[in-house]
Design a protein around this motif. Structure first.
Motif, PDB file in Angstrom:
ATOM      1  N   MET A 176      34.737  15.928 124.210  1.00  0.00           N
ATOM      2  CA  MET A 176      33.516  16.561 123.704  1.00  0.00           C
ATOM      3  C   MET A 176      33.786  17.129 122.315  1.00  0.00           C
ATOM      4  SD  MET A 176      31.388  19.734 125.408  1.00  0.00           S
ATOM      5  CE  MET A 176      31.087  18.791 126.900  1.00  0.00           C
ATOM      6  N   ASP A 177      32.878  16.833 121.376  1.00  0.00           N
ATOM      7  CA  ASP A 177      33.051  17.343 120.018  1.00  0.00           C
ATOM      8  C   ASP A 177      32.753  18.840 119.977  1.00  0.00           C
ATOM      9  OD1 ASP A 177      29.981  17.565 118.890  1.00  0.00           O
ATOM     10  OD2 ASP A 177      30.251  15.939 120.335  1.00  0.00           O
ATOM     11  N   GLU A 178      33.288  19.487 118.961  1.00  0.00           N
ATOM     12  CA  GLU A 178      33.199  20.947 118.868  1.00  0.00           C
ATOM     13  C   GLU A 178      31.770  21.459 118.751  1.00  0.00           C
ATOM     14  OE1 GLU A 178      35.092  24.557 116.139  1.00  0.00           O
ATOM     15  OE2 GLU A 178      35.911  22.531 116.050  1.00  0.00           O
ATOM     16  N   PRO A 179      30.882  20.855 117.919  1.00  0.00           N
ATOM     17  CA  PRO A 179      29.494  21.348 117.871  1.00  0.00           C
ATOM     18  C   PRO A 179      28.789  21.288 119.224  1.00  0.00           C
ATOM     19  CG  PRO A 179      29.957  19.953 115.975  1.00  0.00           C
ATOM     20  CD  PRO A 179      31.125  19.809 116.903  1.00  0.00           C
ATOM     21  N   THR A 180      29.007  20.189 119.969  1.00  0.00           N
ATOM     22  CA  THR A 180      28.390  20.086 121.286  1.00  0.00           C
ATOM     23  C   THR A 180      28.965  21.125 122.239  1.00  0.00           C
ATOM     24  OG1 THR A 180      28.027  17.716 120.963  1.00  0.00           O
ATOM     25  CG2 THR A 180      27.933  18.537 123.215  1.00  0.00           C
ATOM     26  N   LEU A 181      30.263  21.376 122.145  1.00  0.00           N
ATOM     27  CA  LEU A 181      30.879  22.395 122.989  1.00  0.00           C
ATOM     28  C   LEU A 181      30.235  23.752 122.758  1.00  0.00           C
ATOM     29  CD1 LEU A 181      33.179  23.364 124.891  1.00  0.00           C
ATOM     30  CD2 LEU A 181      34.596  23.631 122.833  1.00  0.00           C
ATOM     31  N   LEU A 182      30.052  24.123 121.498  1.00  0.00           N
ATOM     32  CA  LEU A 182      29.416  25.409 121.193  1.00  0.00           C
ATOM     33  C   LEU A 182      27.967  25.427 121.653  1.00  0.00           C
ATOM     34  CD1 LEU A 182      30.906  26.009 117.638  1.00  0.00           C
ATOM     35  CD2 LEU A 182      31.541  27.159 119.773  1.00  0.00           C
ATOM     36  N   ARG A 183      27.276  24.317 121.486  1.00  0.00           N
ATOM     37  CA  ARG A 183      25.878  24.228 121.932  1.00  0.00           C
ATOM     38  C   ARG A 183      25.769  24.443 123.437  1.00  0.00           C
ATOM     39  NH1 ARG A 183      22.335  18.669 121.542  1.00  0.00           N
ATOM     40  NH2 ARG A 183      20.386  19.469 122.427  1.00  0.00           N
ATOM     41  N   ILE A 184      26.676  23.841 124.167  1.00  0.00           N
ATOM     42  CA  ILE A 184      26.637  23.985 125.622  1.00  0.00           C
ATOM     43  C   ILE A 184      27.002  25.403 126.041  1.00  0.00           C
ATOM     44  CG2 ILE A 184      27.788  23.254 127.748  1.00  0.00           C
ATOM     45  CD1 ILE A 184      27.954  20.464 126.557  1.00  0.00           C
ATOM     46  N   ARG A 185      27.986  25.984 125.391  1.00  0.00           N
ATOM     47  CA  ARG A 185      28.367  27.352 125.750  1.00  0.00           C
ATOM     48  C   ARG A 185      27.248  28.340 125.445  1.00  0.00           C
ATOM     49  NH1 ARG A 185      34.818  27.459 123.908  1.00  0.00           N
ATOM     50  NH2 ARG A 185      35.564  26.305 125.753  1.00  0.00           N
ATOM     51  N   HIS A 186      26.539  28.125 124.336  1.00  0.00           N
ATOM     52  CA  HIS A 186      25.378  28.978 124.053  1.00  0.00           C
ATOM     53  C   HIS A 186      24.302  28.790 125.126  1.00  0.00           C
ATOM     54  CE1 HIS A 186      26.605  30.786 120.330  1.00  0.00           C
ATOM     55  NE2 HIS A 186      26.798  29.620 119.724  1.00  0.00           N
ATOM     56  N   ALA A 187      24.091  27.537 125.544  1.00  0.00           N
ATOM     57  CA  ALA A 187      23.086  27.271 126.580  1.00  0.00           C
ATOM     58  C   ALA A 187      23.471  27.921 127.900  1.00  0.00           C
ATOM     59  CB  ALA A 187      22.910  25.761 126.763  1.00  0.00           C
ATOM     60  N   VAL A 188      24.765  27.920 128.238  1.00  0.00           N
ATOM     61  CA  VAL A 188      25.217  28.584 129.469  1.00  0.00           C
ATOM     62  C   VAL A 188      25.020  30.086 129.361  1.00  0.00           C
ATOM     63  CG1 VAL A 188      27.237  29.088 130.893  1.00  0.00           C
ATOM     64  CG2 VAL A 188      26.851  26.762 130.075  1.00  0.00           C
ATOM     65  N   ASN A 189      25.389  30.644 128.214  1.00  0.00           N
ATOM     66  CA  ASN A 189      25.254  32.092 128.031  1.00  0.00           C
ATOM     67  C   ASN A 189      23.793  32.537 128.031  1.00  0.00           C
ATOM     68  OD1 ASN A 189      28.032  32.201 127.817  1.00  0.00           O
ATOM     69  ND2 ASN A 189      28.042  32.212 125.578  1.00  0.00           N
ATOM     70  N   ASP A 190      22.899  31.665 127.525  1.00  0.00           N
ATOM     71  CA  ASP A 190      21.478  31.999 127.487  1.00  0.00           C
ATOM     72  C   ASP A 190      20.774  31.700 128.798  1.00  0.00           C
ATOM     73  OD1 ASP A 190      21.914  32.728 124.888  1.00  0.00           O
ATOM     74  OD2 ASP A 190      21.154  30.848 124.028  1.00  0.00           O
ATOM     75  N   GLY A 191      21.477  31.096 129.754  1.00  0.00           N
ATOM     76  CA  GLY A 191      20.871  30.782 131.037  1.00  0.00           C
ATOM     77  C   GLY A 191      20.069  29.502 131.049  1.00  0.00           C
ATOM     78  N   ARG A 192      20.144  28.696 129.973  1.00  0.00           N
ATOM     79  CA  ARG A 192      19.388  27.445 129.941  1.00  0.00           C
ATOM     80  C   ARG A 192      20.074  26.346 130.742  1.00  0.00           C
ATOM     81  NH1 ARG A 192      19.636  25.550 125.041  1.00  0.00           N
ATOM     82  NH2 ARG A 192      20.861  27.195 124.050  1.00  0.00           N
ATOM     83  N   ILE A 193      21.371  26.472 130.981  1.00  0.00           N
ATOM     84  CA  ILE A 193      22.095  25.563 131.874  1.00  0.00           C
ATOM     85  C   ILE A 193      22.397  26.321 133.154  1.00  0.00           C
ATOM     86  CG2 ILE A 193      24.228  24.276 132.233  1.00  0.00           C
ATOM     87  CD1 ILE A 193      24.312  23.570 129.360  1.00  0.00           C
ATOM     88  N   LYS A 194      21.862  25.840 134.258  1.00  0.00           N
ATOM     89  CA  LYS A 194      22.045  26.483 135.549  1.00  0.00           C
ATOM     90  C   LYS A 194      23.297  25.924 136.214  1.00  0.00           C
ATOM     91  CE  LYS A 194      18.230  28.815 135.156  1.00  0.00           C
ATOM     92  NZ  LYS A 194      18.258  30.263 134.912  1.00  0.00           N
ATOM     93  N   ARG A 195      24.192  26.814 136.570  1.00  0.00           N
ATOM     94  CA  ARG A 195      25.406  26.398 137.265  1.00  0.00           C
ATOM     95  C   ARG A 195      25.099  26.089 138.724  1.00  0.00           C
ATOM     96  NH1 ARG A 195      30.254  27.582 134.671  1.00  0.00           N
ATOM     97  NH2 ARG A 195      30.091  28.869 132.793  1.00  0.00           N
TER      98      ARG A 195
END
Length: 395
Positions: free
Chosen positions: A197-216
């Motif tokens: 996974m490229d670094e920009p996508t990694l940060l995008r996903i981590r922001h989405a997890v922190n914002d609750g947009r990705i449900k675990r």
């Protein structure tokens, strides 16, 4: 007369007929795609733990085996003879120990009945004989255990459940202890899939997890989808269970691992094997409304994306847009259009800004899944069929 004739008037060329469509409006989920390779959770090189000649290989090459199944047998006779000899030595020294104890007890009794009848030196020798016999018994017991292990190691069994490879040696060959590779066994269910996974996508996903947009998931992992070569969509559901602890500074990417079930259907074979090429889709966020157009309607101008839309007096207008993920039906998420815009979906090569055209209103073309099927990546029911009906009504 020729000199007085008027020049003939050339007819203006007829405006070309260009298909136009309204953007499709539906719920979609943003995602990112990667490529990766499958890998077994467990992979074991099968090597002999004793030296000897192969006398039995009862397994079938390429078959699934259970933990403890016999794979190879090495001639156990030399090791059995060593074990028998060690056991006999134990018995012999136990007899010597018994004699030493009896001698010491007898001499003590004599010394008790007739004080001074047995010298202290003799009693010391009797006690030393007992200690020596006990030590020999323990030494040969330890040797017996080593030889017993070697006899057991003559039977090479599967250490895990999985699929076994081919024979690397045939019957009668000599194998060397801890050196000769006999075969391999890999686990088959579940299966890992590694991707970078490229670094920009990694940060995008981590922001989405922190914002609750990705449900675990309930287990705390992030859901992920997988597709094999030749498959439509991403039919295999899994979860991300590992992200490496550092980004590779050379490639700017980080290693990620997903785990996927690989159960065998009834009377069928498992789909996944280690080393297979796979496509990975990682959904980002929850479904949201979006407008989509066929990907071929989008053009590029010096890195900027644009489409032609139908303007006043049926003239083509240049409209700059931003694009999102491509859906399995060939439609791409776009931003910069409205649901009422008529987008030119064909003949872009002959169209120029402000050019007069004859619009041919059609439903937004799609490819892939048929109309009405659930779209991968969170998309819901396609509206192409409904749009076609609306176009017919407008005509």
């Amino acid at each position: 007369m020729i000199g007085c004739s008027h020049p003939s008037q050339l007819a203006e060329p007829e405006a070309p007929a260009i298909p136009v469509s309204h953007p499709v409006s539906r719920q979609v989920t943003d995602y990112v795609d990667f490529t990766g390779r499958t890998d077994a959770i467990q992979a074991v090189d099968i090597r002999a733990r004793v030296t000897g000649y192969l006398v039995q290989m009862p397994f079938k090459e390429g078959a699934e085996v259970k933990k403890g199944d016999l794979l190879f047998e090495i001639d156990p006779r030399p090791y059995q003879a060593q074990l028998d000899q060690a056991v006999s030595q134990v018995t012999l020294n136990e007899a010597s120990l018994h004699l030493a104890r009896t001698t010491l007890a007898r001499d003590k009794q004599v010394d008790k009945e007739a004080p001074g009848g047995v010298s202290k030196e003799l009693l010391d020798k009797d006690a030393a004989a007992i200690a020596e016999a006990e030590a020999r018994v323990k030494a040969f017991q330890a040797s017996s255990e080593v030889y017993r292990l070697n006899v057991g190691y003559c039977k090479v069994t599967a250490p895990i459940d999985g699929r076994v490879s081919r024979y690397f040696l045939t019957l009668g060959n000599l194998v060397n202890q801890d050196q000769t590779l006999l075969t391999t066994v890999v686990s088959v269910d579940p299966m890992y899939a590694y991707f970078d996974m490229d670094e920009p996508t990694l940060l995008r996903i981590r922001h989405a997890v922190n914002d609750g947009r990705i449900k675990r998931l309930e287990s705390g992992e992030i859901p992920v989808l997988m597709s094999l070569q030749g498959e439509q969509g991403f039919p295999h559901d899994g979860k991300v269970n590992f992200v490496n602890n550092q980004v590779n500074p050379t490639t700017g990417s980080i290693s990620v691992r997903g785990v996927f079930p690989n159960a065998a259907p009834k009377n069928g074979d498992r789909l996944l094997s280690p080393g297979m090429f796979v496509r990975i889709r990682l959904p980002i966020g929850q479904p949201h409304p979006a407008l989509l157009v066929i990907d071929r309607a989008i053009a590029t101008d010096q890195g900027l994306k644009y489409v032609y839309v139908l303007g006043a007096d049926n003239k083509a207008e240049y409209r700059r847009i931003t694009t999102g993920p491509l859906q399995p039906d060939g439609l791409r998420v776009v931003d910069g259009l409205s649901a009422n815009d008529w987008v030119l979906v064909g003949g872009q090569q002959q169209v120029r800004p402000k050019m007069q055209i004859r619009p041919d209103q059609v439903a937004m073309p799609t490819i892939g899944p048929a109309t009405g099927e659930k779209s991968e990546g969170g998309g819901q029911k396609s509206e192409a069929g409904d749009q076609k009906s609306k176009v017919k009504d407008q005509k």
